[in-house]
Design a protein around this motif. Structure first.
Motif: not given
Ligand code: SAH
Length: 248
Positions: A43-45, A65-72, A93-97, A110-116
Motif C-alpha cells: 500500500l503506497g507502492s 496500490v498508489d495514489m500517484s498516477q505518475l509513480f504508478t 487508487g486510494d489505498a485507504a481501506g 513503507v513510508g505511507a502510514t497516514w493511509i490508515a
C-alpha cells in the motif's frame, strides 16, 4: 485523484521514494527469506521498486496500490523493464481501506502510514489481508534524537514532536500493538541523502526545462530552501526504518 504536484516534480527521478537505498532494499528482501510464489500487497507502492526487484530476485508476486498516477505508471514501466510484468500489478487508487481478495504472505506499507491514520491503523488494515504466519512491513520515521523544541520538529517536516517516537519507543509500541518485531533495516544519513539530495538536482533540471510553468515559483522556493532545511534539521534528527512484524 493524485498527490500534491511538488512530489511528482521533486521525486520524478526517484525509484525509491524513501530514505532506503537499492542496497538496503535488497538487504531487506534477503533478510525476509522470501520464496518463489509468495504473494505480497504493498500500500503506497510508489514507483514499485520493492515489488519489482523482489519479483525479479525472489520470484514473489504482488499488487501495489498508489495514489500517484505518475509513480504508478513508472512502476508498470519498471515491471516491464525487469521482466516481471506478469508477476506484479500496480493499481492507481486510494489505498485507504484497501484489503486484498486473496490473503498475502507479506503485507507492506513503507513510508505511507497516514493511509490508515498512523502506524496502529495501518497494521490493523494490513492484517486484514494477511495470511496466518505472514509478515507485515511498516516503513516509518522515528527521532534519532529528540528535537529540543517544537520549532525543530517543524523544521524536520513534522507537525509536532508527538508525530514520531524514538526508535526504542517505536519498537516497544509494536509489542504493545500485539506484534513481534522479527526484522528491521534502518536508514542512515547517507541513505537519507540519497532520498533528499536527489530531489535537488531533479528540481533544478525541472526549473530549467519549465521556466514558465505556473508551479515554477514554488519549485524555485523549495530548491532555494531545502538543502539548508534538510541539513539543519532532518539529517540530524530524523531516522527511518522498515520493520517486519508478525502478530503474536
Ligand atoms: N513505498 C514507496 C513509496 C513511499 S512514498 C517507496 O518506498 O518507494 C509515499 C507514497 O504514498 C507515494 O508514492 C504516494 O503517491 C503514496 N500515497 C499517498 N497517499 C496515498 C493514498 N491515500 N493511497 C495510496 N497511495 C498514497
Amino acid at each position: 485523484m493524485d498527490i500534491p504536484r511538488i512530489f511528482t516534480i521533486s521525486e520524478s527521478a526517484h525509484r525509491i521514494h524513501d530514505p532506503i537505498t537499492a542496497e538496503k532494499l535488497a538487504t531487506l528482501g534477503a533478510a525476509l527469506r522470501l520464496e518463489p510464489g509468495m504473494r505480497m500487497l504493498d500500500l503506497g507502492s510508489g514507483s514499485g521498486e520493492m515489488l519489482c526487484t523482489w519479483a525479479r530476485d525472489y520470484g514473489v508476486t504482488g499488487t501495489g496500490v498508489d495514489m500517484s498516477q505518475l509513480f504508478t505508471q513508472q512502476a508498470r514501466l519498471r515491471a516491464e523493464e525487469l521482466g516481471v510484468a506478469d508477476r506484479v500489478e500496480f493499481i492507481h487508487g486510494d489505498a485507504a481501506g484497501y484489503v486484498s481478495d486473496e490473503k498475502v504472505d507479506v503485507a507492506a506499507c513503507v513510508g505511507a502510514t497516514w493511509i490508515a491514520g498512523g502506524v496502529a491503523g495501518t497494521i490493523e488494515l494490513l492484517c486484514r489481508s494477511l495470511r496466518d504466519g505472514g509478515l507485515i512491513l511498516i516503513g516509518e520515521p522515528y527521532w534519532r534524537q529528540l528535537p529540543p523544541s517544537e520549532d525543530v520538529a517543524r523544521g524536520c517536516g513534522a507537525e509536532s514532536i508527538a508525530d514520531f517516537l524514538t526508535l526504542l519507543e517505536l519498537i516497544a509500541s509494536f509489542g504493545r500493538l500485539g506484534h513481534d518485531v522479527v526484522e528491521m533495516v534502518l536508514a542512515d544519513q547517507d541513505s537519507w541523502d540519497r532520498y533528499e539530495a536527489a530531489k535537488w538536482l531533479t528540481m533544478r533540471r525541472w526549473l530549467e526545462a519549465n521556466p514558465d510553468d505556473e508551479f515554477a515559483e514554488e519549485v524555485r522556493a523549495h530548491l532555494t530552501s531545502e538543502p539548508e532545511r534538510y541539513t539543519a534539521y532532518t539529517r540530524d534528527y530524523l531516522g527511518w526504518g522498515v520493520f517486519a512484524l508478525m502478530p503474536r
